[in-house]
Design an enzyme around this catalytic site. Structure first.
Site, PDB file in Angstrom:
ATOM      1  N   GLU A  20      -8.466 -12.538  -3.307  1.00 53.73           N
ATOM      2  CA  GLU A  20     -10.093 -11.974  -2.401  1.00 53.73           C
ATOM      3  C   GLU A  20     -11.054 -11.525  -3.023  1.00 53.73           C
ATOM      4  O   GLU A  20     -11.896 -10.820  -4.131  1.00 53.73           O
ATOM      5  CB  GLU A  20      -9.374 -10.422  -1.566  1.00 53.73           C
ATOM      6  CG  GLU A  20      -8.691 -10.626  -0.638  1.00 53.73           C
ATOM      7  CD  GLU A  20      -8.888  -9.249   0.530  1.00 53.73           C
ATOM      8  OE1 GLU A  20      -9.168  -7.753  -0.134  1.00 53.73           O
ATOM      9  OE2 GLU A  20      -8.174  -9.249   1.109  1.00 53.73           O
ATOM     10  N   GLU A  66      -1.930 -12.685   3.896  1.00 53.32           N
ATOM     11  CA  GLU A  66      -2.099 -11.442   3.946  1.00 53.32           C
ATOM     12  C   GLU A  66      -2.930 -11.565   5.187  1.00 53.32           C
ATOM     13  O   GLU A  66      -3.444 -12.374   5.956  1.00 53.32           O
ATOM     14  CB  GLU A  66      -2.976 -10.723   3.279  1.00 53.32           C
ATOM     15  CG  GLU A  66      -2.587 -10.389   1.854  1.00 53.32           C
ATOM     16  CD  GLU A  66      -3.345  -9.359   0.917  1.00 53.32           C
ATOM     17  OE1 GLU A  66      -4.992  -8.693   1.845  1.00 53.32           O
ATOM     18  OE2 GLU A  66      -3.547  -9.299   0.537  1.00 53.32           O
TER      19      GLU A  66
HETATM   20  O1  AHR Z   1      -2.263  -5.390   2.171  1.00 56.30           O
HETATM   21  C1  AHR Z   1      -3.072  -4.336   1.321  1.00 56.30           C
HETATM   22  C2  AHR Z   1      -5.373  -4.763   0.851  1.00 56.30           C
HETATM   23  O2  AHR Z   1      -5.621  -5.439   1.721  1.00 56.30           O
HETATM   24  C3  AHR Z   1      -4.511  -6.209  -0.371  1.00 56.30           C
HETATM   25  O3  AHR Z   1      -4.557  -5.527  -1.516  1.00 56.30           O
HETATM   26  C4  AHR Z   1      -6.030  -6.660  -0.076  1.00 56.30           C
HETATM   27  O4  AHR Z   1      -5.714  -8.428  -1.081  1.00 56.30           O
HETATM   28  C5  AHR Z   1      -6.188  -6.912   1.223  1.00 56.30           C
HETATM   29  O5  AHR Z   1      -7.381  -6.481   0.626  1.00 56.30           O
END
Ligand code: AHR
Length: 490
Positions: A170, A294
């Protein structure tokens, strides 16, 4: 419905079924890696009942150490004798003390026990090019350098041959608040010095877009040559309300909240399609993977728990979202070659929840159990028109599905009916394959908000499905309301 089972052209990569474990809340510490005095079977401090449960669903890869945590992590803090490892503050997730007892060797031991491929997210946000380059050398070089010797001294003479390599996380947000232009240049710098050593080619994955941010993908694809990355990531979470400051509860929700959640999960299809179309412009041969590293349902935390630990319950609604999302990934397997659910234990849409010695398997776990048949199977295109599931003035398709053929020629069809009140009847032709009978399994429950508790861990569980039959050459199925069904045609 029609299933085209003859002449399949694509494979559903097993890596779509990957998992994610961050140093966040009780995922690593208190999930995989427990107190040495906890009365559960363990190897070192790795919890064996958790590992056994995960082995049953065949986890193909495990992403670690974050998430946002990855861009604060310095790998040298987590190697060597544990008593000498420095402590740090996990400022990303609740300012708790990170004692670094779970580091590189512990993670790779866990991967070994899970028979899974490690996917390490390197620190591009606050680390240096040298630090990342050294970590790769420490892990993968079979040679006579100080780093390779240090790995041997720390108990692992053989190179680990880690292949999946994330370059920041991110980077548009917690990983450094970068523009895509700046990130693309940084990626090239870091990736150049993260080397492939003999016998250990790196599959480098660029930090990708936030949901619908198409510009991120556009710029990265334009600026980073196709042969300098194996994949580019994408993160998309399903929020019941769509509002980050009040996401909605994980349990005890009404039909409107249910509808909004499943509707938001369906957006994954258009998001993946949009990023894939951009990638097609720069990479028409589809060499670069879209890695959804994710995804999952993100709700408010359970009342009374640490808000920074992201602990949430998991209902039949989560299972329906998981089945739907995995169908979407299967149907985009030409471009989506890897994905990781966030996160494996005790965080967000978990597969497993633990409370000291107790452990339960969530409804989402059961979906991964059902869908493991698709791993590395040949993708079979499907055509169908779904009836609507309507609530008030809004409507969404009730049914979603995907299909594959495994190495023994068995056709599997996974069907999700999102309508909580009406079953869906299907009659399907199955072209290009001979089959004699159909069997199936189903995940459903009386209410979409049903979940498993430590006292009643089998409230929501798999059952045999009897609602499918063969009539002539046709498959006839009645998919019950709010259910995930996986059929096997042999
Ligand atoms: O999964 C939780 C968080 O969500 C992670 O650390 C991040 O990459 C995302 O914003």
């Amino acid at each position: 419905m029609n299933v085209q089972a003859g002449d399949p052209k694509l494979q559903i990569s097993k890596h779509i079924y990957g998992q994610f474990a961050e140093h966040l809340g009780r995922c690593v510490y208190g999930g995989f890696w427990v107190d040495e005095n906890l009365n559960v079977p363990k190897k070192d401090r790795l919890r064996l009942d958790v590992i056994e449960a995960l082995n049953k669903i065949k986890v193909p890869n495990l992403r670690w150490p974050g998430g946002c945590f990855a861009d604060t992590y310095h790998w040298r803090d987590g190697i060597g004798p544990r008593t000498q490892r420095p402590k740090m503050l996990n400022g990303t997730w609740g300012d708790v003390v990170e004692d670094n007892s779970f580091g590189t060797h512990e993670f790779l031991e866990l991967c070994d026990m899970l028979h899974t491929e490690p996917y390490i997210a390197g620190n591009l946000g606050s680390g240096t090019v040298e630090e990342m380059s050294n970590w790769v050398e420490y892990l993968n070089l079979n040679g006579d350098t100080p780093l390779a010797k240090m790995r041997a001294q720390n108990g692992h003479p053989e190179p680990y041959k880690v292949s999946f390599w994330g370059t920041g996380n991110e980077s548009w947000g917690c990983g450094g608040n970068m523009t895509p232009e700046f990130y693309a240049d940084q990626y090239k710098r870091y990736a150049t010095f993260a080397k492939s050593y003999p016998g250990a080619p790196l599959r480098k994955i660029a930090s990708g877009a936030n949901g619908d941010d198409r510009n991120w993908t556009e710029v990265c694809m334009k600026k980073i040559p196709v042969d300098q990355m194996w994949g580019i990531s994408l993160h998309y979470y399903t929020l019941p309300t769509g509002n980050w400051s009040k996401k909605g509860p994980a349990t005890g929700f009404d039909e409107q909240a249910y509808f909004n959640t499943v509707k938001n999960s369906l957006k994954m299809d258009e998001i993946v399609a949009a990023h894939s179309a951009i990638m097609d412009k720069y990479d028409p041969q589809k060499k670069v993977a879209l890695v959804v590293d994710e995804w999952g349902v993100w709700t408010d935390v359970e009342p009374g728990t640490n808000p920074a630990f992201l602990y949430q319950q998991n209902t039949l609604r989560d299972a329906l979202v998981a089945g739907t999302t995995l169908n979407i990934f299967n149907n985009h397997c030409d471009r989506v070659k890897m994905a990781e659910l966030a996160q494996t234990i005790n965080v967000l849409q978990a597969l497993i929840l633990t409370d000291k010695e107790k452990m339960l398997l969530t409804p989402t776990y059961h979906v991964f159990d059902l869908y493991q048949v698709h791993q590395d199977a040949q993708y079979l295109p499907l055509q169908f028109t779904s009836p609507d599931y309507a609530l008030g003035k809004e409507k969404i398709p009730a049914l979603n599905a995907s299909a594959s053929k495994d190495k023994d020629g068995v056709v599997h069809i996974s069907l999700v009916n999102l309508d909580p009140k009406k079953s869906v009847k299907i009659e399907s032709g199955i072209d290009g394959v001979a089959w004699k009978n159909v069997t199936g399994q189903i995940l459903t429950s009386a209410k979409f908000s049903d979940y498993n508790t430590f006292d009643k861990p089998n409230n929501v569980k798999l059952a045999q499905f009897k609602g499918a039959k063969k009539r002539g050459n046709k498959l006839e199925v009645e998919v019950p309301a709010q259910s995930v069904v996986v059929l096997a045609l042999k």
